[in-house]
Design a protein around this motif. Structure first.
Motif, PDB file in Angstrom:
ATOM      1  N   GLY A  24       0.550  -1.029   0.098  1.00  0.00           N
ATOM      2  CA  GLY A  24       0.108   0.026  -0.114  1.00  0.00           C
ATOM      3  C   GLY A  24       0.701   1.307  -0.008  1.00  0.00           C
ATOM      4  O   GLY A  24       0.542   2.209  -0.622  1.00  0.00           O
ATOM      5  N   ALA A  25       1.755   1.354   0.900  1.00  0.00           N
ATOM      6  CA  ALA A  25       2.718   2.510   0.792  1.00  0.00           C
ATOM      7  C   ALA A  25       3.362   2.828  -0.490  1.00  0.00           C
ATOM      8  O   ALA A  25       3.563   3.868  -1.000  1.00  0.00           O
ATOM      9  CB  ALA A  25       3.768   2.334   2.026  1.00  0.00           C
ATOM     10  N   LEU A  26       3.931   1.538  -1.201  1.00  0.00           N
ATOM     11  CA  LEU A  26       4.637   1.797  -2.373  1.00  0.00           C
ATOM     12  C   LEU A  26       3.534   2.373  -3.372  1.00  0.00           C
ATOM     13  O   LEU A  26       4.160   2.908  -4.353  1.00  0.00           O
ATOM     14  CB  LEU A  26       5.184   0.381  -2.788  1.00  0.00           C
ATOM     15  N   ALA A  27       2.501   1.755  -3.303  1.00  0.00           N
ATOM     16  CA  ALA A  27       1.348   1.973  -4.558  1.00  0.00           C
ATOM     17  C   ALA A  27       0.929   3.432  -4.171  1.00  0.00           C
ATOM     18  O   ALA A  27       0.938   4.019  -5.153  1.00  0.00           O
ATOM     19  CB  ALA A  27       0.347   1.125  -4.500  1.00  0.00           C
ATOM     20  N   ARG A  28       0.930   3.715  -2.962  1.00  0.00           N
ATOM     21  CA  ARG A  28       0.133   5.572  -2.759  1.00  0.00           C
ATOM     22  C   ARG A  28       1.483   6.289  -3.392  1.00  0.00           C
ATOM     23  O   ARG A  28       1.042   7.343  -3.737  1.00  0.00           O
ATOM     24  CB  ARG A  28       0.181   5.690  -1.403  1.00  0.00           C
TER      25      ARG A  28
END
Length: 470
Positions: free
Chosen positions: A262-266
């Protein structure tokens, strides 16, 4: 609100340390602990690291110790402080793992994120938390992954990992994972557009020299063959099987992966350039490695958790920015909590972990009375305790698979499962007695074959073959 943000994660970390203390204070009920102790005593005695013996005439494989350093440490502690000392040493490993995971996460994120990441990783790793050397591998996985992620950001070459890998190769057979982590970092550096070939060459040299270092431990080059041979034995050990999808601990592992992804995608919404940076590519590569470890086996699920902590932390740092520096109160709480946990453990284990798993009152006297070298057919899960508590006996099987040939492991599993031909296999062992669980397939089969009951309790039976059976 600010006070809650400051103190809530530290309270969570103290709760984690308390839970680990309670777990370490329990009796040493993992059977593998006892064969590690027996091997440690043998290595302190006449065994050679390059040409060890065997504790059973039924285990004839050529092998070398892959966990000799912690085994010797465990045996030394037992000689001095008994089983309570071994339990405290296990607790020390648990606390060190928790502090390492927290420190690794704090390298990139604030305590409010570092503490939950640590708690989730320890929940996901709980199946592997016992008095066994493998806990050291989980710790070193996190350290190695964090080192390469830091190197991808700073450009500094982590030469010190060569010494870490050498030490790791003396402690446990999972050290090739460290080389795999380094390989991921090198590939990421090659793929990054801002690549620096001198840096890449130095990073590749660290991986190559780390691999070479494993060949010059006291065990020698045979160590490599011993590690490679593990794969062909995995079918005989349940913990090397596929993880149980219904295991609730996998939810913690999934949560760590979701945080990282999630952090990488955001972050990716701001553009794709950051996805091509060396540290992001390294994070992505380690994320893939963690997923592979999680899917490979129950035993490697804790490895996945140890990998995901630095991966998730670096991904969150990319999203949230630099983490705040350590404060003095934080250091006091973290280190003080660890010291308090170990002090409490030292006071408690003499009363809670001073005896091995309970056995019937007749067991030790009856087994002590058997002549030296008596061959005993035993349930697999009794092997560790039997070879530790009654070293004069000759057990057919125990859990340290490296010492058995594939044929011997297959013989053991065929006997335990009472497969076709099991009677012939038992007769070929020439055993004088059987120490079995009466409710197990083997125990029921021997009783059906009219083996004589020498002693029997609901959870243990000592049997002897009837005249002419063997």
């Amino acid at each position: 609100m600010a006070a809650a943000r400051r103190f809530a994660p530290l309270i969570l970390l103290l709760v984690v340390l308390a839970v680990l203390t309670v777990r370490a204070a329990e009796p040493l009920d993992n059977q593998d602990t006892y064969f590690h102790l027996r091997f440690g005593h043998e290595l302190l005695g006449a065994w050679s690291l390059r040409d060890p013996g065997s504790v059973s005439s039924f285990a004839t494989a050529e092998w070398v110790p892959t966990q000799w350093l912690p085994q010797v440490a465990m045996a030394t502690v037992e000689d001095r402080w008994g089983l309570p000392g071994v339990a405290w040493l296990s607790g020390l490993a648990f606390v060190a793992l928790a502090l390492t995971l927290y420190a690794v996460a704090r390298r990139w994120v604030e305590p409010l994120l570092a503490a939950p990441l640590t708690a989730l990783a320890l929940i996901a790793s709980s199946s592997g938390l016992s008095a066994r050397p493998q806990v050291l591998s989980y710790l070193l996985v996190a350290v190695t992954a964090a080192a390469w992620l830091s190197a991808a950001r700073s450009g500094r070459t982590p030469w010190w990992l060569i010494a870490v890998t050498w030490l790791w190769a003396c402690c446990h057979g999972m050290w090739p994972i460290g080389l795999a982590i380094g390989g991921v970092a090198v590939v990421a550096a090659v793929l990054a557009p801002e690549r620096s070939w001198p840096r890449i060459a130095r990073a590749a040299a660290v991986v190559a020299l780390s691999a070479a270092a494993t060949l010059v431990t006291p065990v020698g080059p045979k160590l490599l063959g011993a590690v490679l041979a593990v794969d062909e034995r995995r079918e005989f050990f349940a913990e090397w099987g596929r993880p149980d999808p219904t295991d609730p601990r996998l939810l913690a592992l999934l949560a760590l992966a979701v945080v990282a992804v999630g952090a990488l995608a955001r972050r990716g919404r701001d553009g794709t350039r950051h996805l091509r940076e060396a540290r992001t590519l390294t994070s992505l590569g380690l994320l893939v490695l963690a997923v592979g470890a999680a899917a490979a086996s129950g035993r490697t699920a804790p490895v996945a958790a140890a990998l995901l902590v630095p991966v998730a932390a670096t991904a969150l740092e990319l999203r949230l920015g630099d983490r705040p520096a350590w404060t003095r109160p934080e250091r006091v709480v973290v280190l003080g909590g660890a010291a308090l946990a170990l002090a409490v453990l030292a006071a408690v284990v003499p009363h809670t972990a001073d005896e091995p798993p309970a056995r019937p009152a007749w067991a030790d006297p009856a087994l002590d009375a058997l002549p030296d070298g008596t061959p005993v057919l035993n349930d697999w899960d009794l092997g560790g305790w039997l070879m530790w508590r009654h070293p004069q006996l000759d057990p057919v099987m125990h859990g340290y698979g490296d010492t058995f040939t594939i044929e011997e492991l297959r013989r053991n599993t065929d006997i335990l499962a009472v497969r076709r031909g099991w009677r012939t296999l038992v007769r070929e062992t020439g055993v004088s007695y059987a120490l079995v669980l009466p409710s197990s397939p083997l125990g029921r089969a021997l009783l059906h074959e009219d083996w004589r009951v020498v002693h029997r309790s609901p959870d243990l039976a000592l049997l002897a073959p009837p005249p002419g059976w063997m």
